[in-house]
Design a protein around this motif. Sequence first.
Motif, PDB file in Angstrom:
ATOM      1  N   ARG A 127       6.668  -1.657  -3.146  1.00 53.00           N
ATOM      2  CA  ARG A 127       5.263  -1.886  -2.751  1.00 53.00           C
ATOM      3  C   ARG A 127       4.406  -0.647  -2.946  1.00 53.00           C
ATOM      4  O   ARG A 127       4.860   0.470  -2.684  1.00 53.00           O
ATOM      5  N   THR A 138       1.617  -5.621   6.718  1.00 54.06           N
ATOM      6  CA  THR A 138       2.646  -6.620   7.044  1.00 54.06           C
ATOM      7  C   THR A 138       2.728  -6.818   8.562  1.00 54.06           C
ATOM      8  O   THR A 138       3.001  -5.858   9.295  1.00 54.06           O
ATOM      9  N   HIS A 141       7.454  -9.404  12.112  1.00 54.12           N
ATOM     10  CA  HIS A 141       8.251 -10.572  11.686  1.00 54.12           C
ATOM     11  C   HIS A 141       9.726 -10.199  11.700  1.00 54.12           C
ATOM     12  O   HIS A 141      10.085  -9.024  11.829  1.00 54.12           O
ATOM     13  N   ASP A 143      13.097 -10.669   9.256  1.00 57.45           N
ATOM     14  CA  ASP A 143      13.307 -10.948   7.835  1.00 57.45           C
ATOM     15  C   ASP A 143      14.001 -12.280   7.578  1.00 57.45           C
ATOM     16  O   ASP A 143      13.815 -12.890   6.527  1.00 57.45           O
ATOM     17  N   THR A 155      18.217  -5.104   5.857  1.00 52.99           N
ATOM     18  CA  THR A 155      17.169  -4.543   5.012  1.00 52.99           C
ATOM     19  C   THR A 155      17.240  -3.029   5.061  1.00 52.99           C
ATOM     20  O   THR A 155      17.372  -2.453   6.138  1.00 52.99           O
ATOM     21  N   TRP A 157      14.781  -0.165   4.313  1.00 52.32           N
ATOM     22  CA  TRP A 157      13.388   0.187   4.008  1.00 52.32           C
ATOM     23  C   TRP A 157      13.345   1.689   3.700  1.00 52.32           C
ATOM     24  O   TRP A 157      13.825   2.512   4.499  1.00 52.32           O
ATOM     25  N   LEU A 170       6.835   2.155   8.751  1.00 47.77           N
ATOM     26  CA  LEU A 170       7.326   0.890   9.300  1.00 47.77           C
ATOM     27  C   LEU A 170       7.731   1.145  10.750  1.00 47.77           C
ATOM     28  O   LEU A 170       8.191   2.236  11.085  1.00 47.77           O
ATOM     29  N   PHE A 220      17.848  -2.335   9.088  1.00 46.43           N
ATOM     30  CA  PHE A 220      17.789  -3.228  10.249  1.00 46.43           C
ATOM     31  C   PHE A 220      18.300  -4.622   9.921  1.00 46.43           C
ATOM     32  O   PHE A 220      18.366  -5.026   8.755  1.00 46.43           O
ATOM     33  N   HIS A 226      10.060  -6.236  13.059  1.00 46.68           N
ATOM     34  CA  HIS A 226       9.503  -5.014  12.479  1.00 46.68           C
ATOM     35  C   HIS A 226       8.128  -5.329  11.914  1.00 46.68           C
ATOM     36  O   HIS A 226       7.781  -6.499  11.707  1.00 46.68           O
ATOM     37  N   ALA A 228       4.677  -3.376   9.471  1.00 42.13           N
ATOM     38  CA  ALA A 228       4.139  -2.182   8.803  1.00 42.13           C
ATOM     39  C   ALA A 228       3.006  -1.630   9.660  1.00 42.13           C
ATOM     40  O   ALA A 228       2.416  -2.346  10.480  1.00 42.13           O
ATOM     41  N   ARG A 238       0.506   4.369  -0.380  1.00 43.97           N
ATOM     42  CA  ARG A 238       1.812   4.305   0.297  1.00 43.97           C
ATOM     43  C   ARG A 238       2.780   3.620  -0.662  1.00 43.97           C
ATOM     44  O   ARG A 238       2.525   2.491  -1.108  1.00 43.97           O
ATOM     45  N   SER A 240       6.670   2.294  -1.171  1.00 42.95           N
ATOM     46  CA  SER A 240       7.888   2.016  -0.388  1.00 42.95           C
ATOM     47  C   SER A 240       8.769   0.994  -1.107  1.00 42.95           C
ATOM     48  O   SER A 240       8.305   0.222  -1.948  1.00 42.95           O
ATOM     49  N   GLU A 242      12.315  -1.760  -0.770  1.00 43.04           N
ATOM     50  CA  GLU A 242      13.183  -2.555   0.107  1.00 43.04           C
ATOM     51  C   GLU A 242      14.374  -3.091  -0.676  1.00 43.04           C
ATOM     52  O   GLU A 242      14.197  -3.702  -1.735  1.00 43.04           O
ATOM     53  N   ARG A 244      18.187  -5.203   0.067  1.00 43.13           N
ATOM     54  CA  ARG A 244      18.866  -5.980   1.118  1.00 43.13           C
ATOM     55  C   ARG A 244      20.328  -6.229   0.749  1.00 43.13           C
ATOM     56  O   ARG A 244      20.654  -6.431  -0.425  1.00 43.13           O
TER      57      ARG A 244
HETATM   58  O1  LIG Z   1       6.580  -2.139   3.945  1.00 44.58           O
HETATM   59  C1  LIG Z   1       6.056  -3.167   4.350  1.00 44.58           C
HETATM   60  O2  LIG Z   1       4.828  -3.331   4.346  1.00 44.58           O
HETATM   61  C2  LIG Z   1       6.871  -4.300   4.878  1.00 44.58           C
HETATM   62  C3  LIG Z   1       8.331  -4.058   4.854  1.00 44.58           C
HETATM   63  C4  LIG Z   1       9.122  -5.171   5.451  1.00 44.58           C
HETATM   64  O3  LIG Z   1       8.627  -6.041   6.109  1.00 44.58           O
HETATM   65  C5  LIG Z   1      10.562  -5.177   5.215  1.00 44.58           C
HETATM   66  O4  LIG Z   1      11.099  -4.191   4.688  1.00 44.58           O
HETATM   67  O5  LIG Z   1      11.205  -6.190   5.569  1.00 44.58           O
END
Ligand SMILES: O=C(O)CCC(=O)C(=O)O
Length: 267
Positions: A127, A138, A141, A143, A155, A157, A170, A220, A226, A228, A238, A240, A242, A244
């Motif tokens: 992202r 974000t 929520h 995941d 996940t 992150w 996050l 996590f 979690h 953002a 920013r 970032s 992810e 999984r």
């Molecule tokens: O970085 C974000 O904006 C969201 C990341 C997130 O929700 C995740 O890693 O599951």
Amino acid sequence: MSTQLEHELESSNAWLHDLPMLRNKLKEDGYLFFRGILDVQALEQIREDMLEIASEYGYVNRDAPLADGIYSGQSFPTSTKFETSPIYRRILELPRFNAFGSSPVLSLLLSGLLDSEIQEHRRRIGRITLPGSFKNTTPPHQDYFYIKGTPDTFTCWIPAGNCPGELGGLAVMPKSNHLGMLEHEPMQGTGGHGVSHERCEQLGLPWLTTDFRIGDLLMFHGHTLHKALDNRTEDRLRVSLEYRFQRKEDEIDPGSMDYHMKGAFDK
Ligand SMILES: O=C(O)CCC(=O)C(=O)O
């Protein structure tokens, strides 16, 4: 807007020699946070690969070094979401971004923690979040709402660049992994659904975050709440990532076997 204060994430670096302890902490708290355990050079390269694409589309100020990730000020078309943009499509094809999912530290750590052969999801996410784009932040929520398959999906992150609080980062809610699935409702922000801020406050648990640095890892469980944080900087992007992971033998959603947003891009 949430009124819950954010507290500091607890680093688990002290337990890197003690897998049973790490497994226990992950089970109890729903997250693990490690400082500086990832390959900084590889992350810097991924950062530059991603920013290079954003730059081609006019979002990076090239008067500054690319790696600084300074926003050009060019506004993002209001009708387009980052996740369905050509920039994002190209990021998802970047070889170094994809290869990082099988980097040695992640592979060894995850297979050790899960005590199993692991499956890394193809649905990786990279992202770039523009400053001031709060409506895209974000929302809270779990995941599993999106990822399905098994809730025992973890996940990772990863900030691809230093990410102090004002740049977003996050936050996780420790021990929320014991609450099962909470109701997700349509909400503003990336993903489009979340657990309401009111509901999160009722839970009476803190939000934990930190000033992230490149090389840090936040991991996590699929039931861990979690969210953002807003990118409140004047002009910094920013960046970032992810990735999984789950046990190989566990149920997997077919969407996790393909790149993110495949359905949307293929339309
Ligand atoms: O970085 C974000 O904006 C969201 C990341 C997130 O929700 C995740 O890693 O599951």
